[in-house]
Design an enzyme around this catalytic site. Sequence first.
Site, mmCIF file in Angstrom:
data_model
loop_
_atom_site.group_PDB
_atom_site.id
_atom_site.type_symbol
_atom_site.label_atom_id
_atom_site.label_comp_id
_atom_site.label_asym_id
_atom_site.label_seq_id
_atom_site.Cartn_x
_atom_site.Cartn_y
_atom_site.Cartn_z
ATOM 1 N N GLY A 12 0.774 -1.234 0.000
ATOM 2 C CA GLY A 12 0.000 0.000 0.000
ATOM 3 C C GLY A 12 0.807 1.287 0.000
ATOM 4 O O GLY A 12 0.247 2.358 -0.221
ATOM 5 N N ARG A 36 4.936 -3.997 6.901
ATOM 6 C CA ARG A 36 5.876 -5.038 7.282
ATOM 7 C C ARG A 36 6.876 -4.535 8.318
ATOM 8 O O ARG A 36 7.326 -3.393 8.241
ATOM 9 C CB ARG A 36 6.627 -5.530 6.043
ATOM 10 C CG ARG A 36 5.712 -6.028 4.948
ATOM 11 C CD ARG A 36 6.520 -6.549 3.774
ATOM 12 N NE ARG A 36 6.005 -6.065 2.501
ATOM 13 C CZ ARG A 36 6.557 -6.352 1.333
ATOM 14 N NH1 ARG A 36 7.627 -7.101 1.284
ATOM 15 N NH2 ARG A 36 6.045 -5.878 0.227
ATOM 16 N N LYS A 139 3.865 -14.309 -13.249
ATOM 17 C CA LYS A 139 2.453 -13.987 -12.998
ATOM 18 C C LYS A 139 1.553 -15.172 -13.324
ATOM 19 O O LYS A 139 0.540 -15.402 -12.645
ATOM 20 C CB LYS A 139 2.042 -12.750 -13.796
ATOM 21 C CG LYS A 139 2.653 -11.465 -13.250
ATOM 22 C CD LYS A 139 2.238 -10.235 -14.055
ATOM 23 C CE LYS A 139 2.821 -8.970 -13.441
ATOM 24 N NZ LYS A 139 2.433 -7.743 -14.175
#
Length: 313
Positions: A12, A36, A139
Amino acid sequence: MEIKSKVLVIGGTGYLGKRLVKASLGQGHETYVLYRPEIGVDIEKVQVLLSFKEQGAHLVQGSFNDQRSLVDAVKLVDVVICAVSGVHIRSHQILLQLKLVDAIKEAGNVKRFLPSEFGTDPAKMENAMEPGRVTFDDKMVVRKAIEDAGIPFTYVSANCFAGYFLGGLCQPGHIIPSREHVSILGNGKEKAIYVDEDDIAMYTIKTVDDPRTLNKTLYIRPPNNILSQREVVQIWEKLIGKELRKSTISSEEFLACMREQDYAEQVGLTHYYHVCYEGCLTNFEIGDEGEEASELYPEVKYTTVEKYMKRYL
């Protein structure tokens, strides 16, 4: 009254992540932001987190190095959005999401997961060149894990971030448009799709409770922003009232130059090659497995290329 999902944003404080948090709060979602312990003394990130808290977000401590903390964070919400970096010139963290997939599977409560994609659709890039294909391959590894675990998902293909592409007139290594000269890649006529990063966040949050995008790919293709490099340059020339000097870079010259760069630069330049020389963003139609954002959400007044570029005047 419609009950909106609780949203957890991971990554974020990043370039797109902070916009996702803002959009989630702005659209009335109870919003959680993972931070974190490894943040250390990164004062800029701490200040961003505190600003989120002032706006009503909940800060949740968690780490990819602590699986229990991920599970506990995921249990707080209905929707998880991951925006960890997939850009090699910064930090390529795509496969860390496999730990997040495990946490979501263990928690068992998540209604939808939006992994870190937000660029070219990796499912369309099976023939991508080395070394850039590593981004798409990683991905797809994450996608397979999500689908094998039976986790509901939405993949977001946002194409070209406007700040990176429009700011440099589609030239790699440039993020402020020149008033003198531009290098045209190939014939400069391949179409690409340019999206304001705030609009990417807005469309992404719009989709989290939308059943039409469940287990599908959301393609962000604002129709007025599907342009060639030459068309982008023409818009800039109109804005500054001046014609730029132009030179061209052939595909052979581009690839030769690319091979002289370090690995991280080569990865990014490979992506530019597929976009600007091959038109990989616009050479396919959206099928049953996808939806187009501007059609689903016409109420979003997206930023046009011309409007975006006025900020550089």
